[in-house]
Design a protein around this motif. Sequence first.
Motif, mmCIF file in Angstrom:
data_model
loop_
_atom_site.group_PDB
_atom_site.id
_atom_site.type_symbol
_atom_site.label_atom_id
_atom_site.label_comp_id
_atom_site.label_asym_id
_atom_site.label_seq_id
_atom_site.Cartn_x
_atom_site.Cartn_y
_atom_site.Cartn_z
ATOM 1 N N GLY A 172 -5.170 -0.139 6.579
ATOM 2 C CA GLY A 172 -5.925 -0.474 5.364
ATOM 3 C C GLY A 172 -6.288 0.745 4.538
ATOM 4 O O GLY A 172 -6.834 0.613 3.431
ATOM 5 N N LYS A 213 -6.045 1.233 0.388
ATOM 6 C CA LYS A 213 -5.820 -0.025 -0.352
ATOM 7 C C LYS A 213 -6.823 -0.186 -1.493
ATOM 8 O O LYS A 213 -6.469 -0.625 -2.594
ATOM 9 C CB LYS A 213 -5.893 -1.227 0.589
ATOM 10 N N TYR A 222 -5.739 1.939 -4.346
ATOM 11 C CA TYR A 222 -4.540 1.356 -4.962
ATOM 12 C C TYR A 222 -4.890 0.179 -5.867
ATOM 13 O O TYR A 222 -4.381 0.049 -6.985
ATOM 14 C CB TYR A 222 -3.605 0.910 -3.839
ATOM 15 N N ASP A 223 -5.789 -0.680 -5.365
ATOM 16 C CA ASP A 223 -6.155 -1.899 -6.107
ATOM 17 C C ASP A 223 -7.059 -1.638 -7.309
ATOM 18 O O ASP A 223 -7.096 -2.421 -8.249
ATOM 19 C CB ASP A 223 -6.856 -2.893 -5.175
ATOM 20 N N PHE A 277 -1.400 0.029 4.311
ATOM 21 C CA PHE A 277 -2.295 -1.107 4.057
ATOM 22 C C PHE A 277 -2.219 -2.174 5.151
ATOM 23 O O PHE A 277 -3.218 -2.797 5.484
ATOM 24 C CB PHE A 277 -1.951 -1.773 2.713
#
Length: 289
Positions: free
Chosen positions: A15, A18, A21-22, A47
Amino acid sequence: MKAYVFPGQGAQFTGMGKELYDSSAKAKSYFDTANDILGFDIAKVMFEGSAEELKETKVTQPAVFIHSVVTALMHDEFKPDMVAGHSLGEFSALVANQTLGFEDALKLVSQRALAMQKACEMNPSTMAAILGLEDQQVEELCEGIEGVVPANYNCPGQLVISGTNEGIEIACEKMKEAGAKRALPLPVGGAFHSPLMEPAREELAAAIESTQFSTPICPVYQNYDAKPHSDIVEIKANLISQLTAPVRWTQSVQQMVADGAVEFVECGPGKVLQGLVKKIHREAEVSGL
């Protein structure tokens, strides 16, 4: 003064990255670039991958590097007075102080990981953590055991040793006899930061020499000698020597404190370095990005 520090191998977790990234198109672009450079979807492994997948050398080192660098670069107020990284983390530190570009550094990290893996396969070897002895005691005991050397000076009372499988087994017994609280073999693929990494050092040296380095915006305190460096020639030489020499983390933090560091900010997965800094210098302020 504020010092930014970057973790090494072992800090990875499923994870990782993440959220970055998001939440940011800029962060996503770094991950996409990394996928292209490495030739596989490292973002997906970071992730969603299992602990076993993340432990693969070709994954672990780039993953920790990517997470650390993107974490630092996403902060607008990121203005380091000094930087340092633990082992692999030194490459992250060199991007943070603008000595290396992200892409060039990632290529070096990937080559380093694969070269270290090859060296491990050539010479079966391992590492062990020694807790509760003075550094000098550990050094003296290692001198009497063929093929065993100090590898990571993590903090007072915690020194990791590297060597042949047989040598480490003998060393652990001798360390316990000398009063070590623990002498714990580590689940690693080889004797990192020891002469057994010489084949990897030679391979990495050629890659480093052919990579563009720029004058940094602040000094990097390097593992090899625990001193601040801003000269490109010195930085390259120390980065190459790092593979077969011990990580002098205790000494690096002590030197940063002596040079005015009062706040240490860890950039990357985990909180390992925050804990080590506190053990080295209790008065230090520590935090993570």
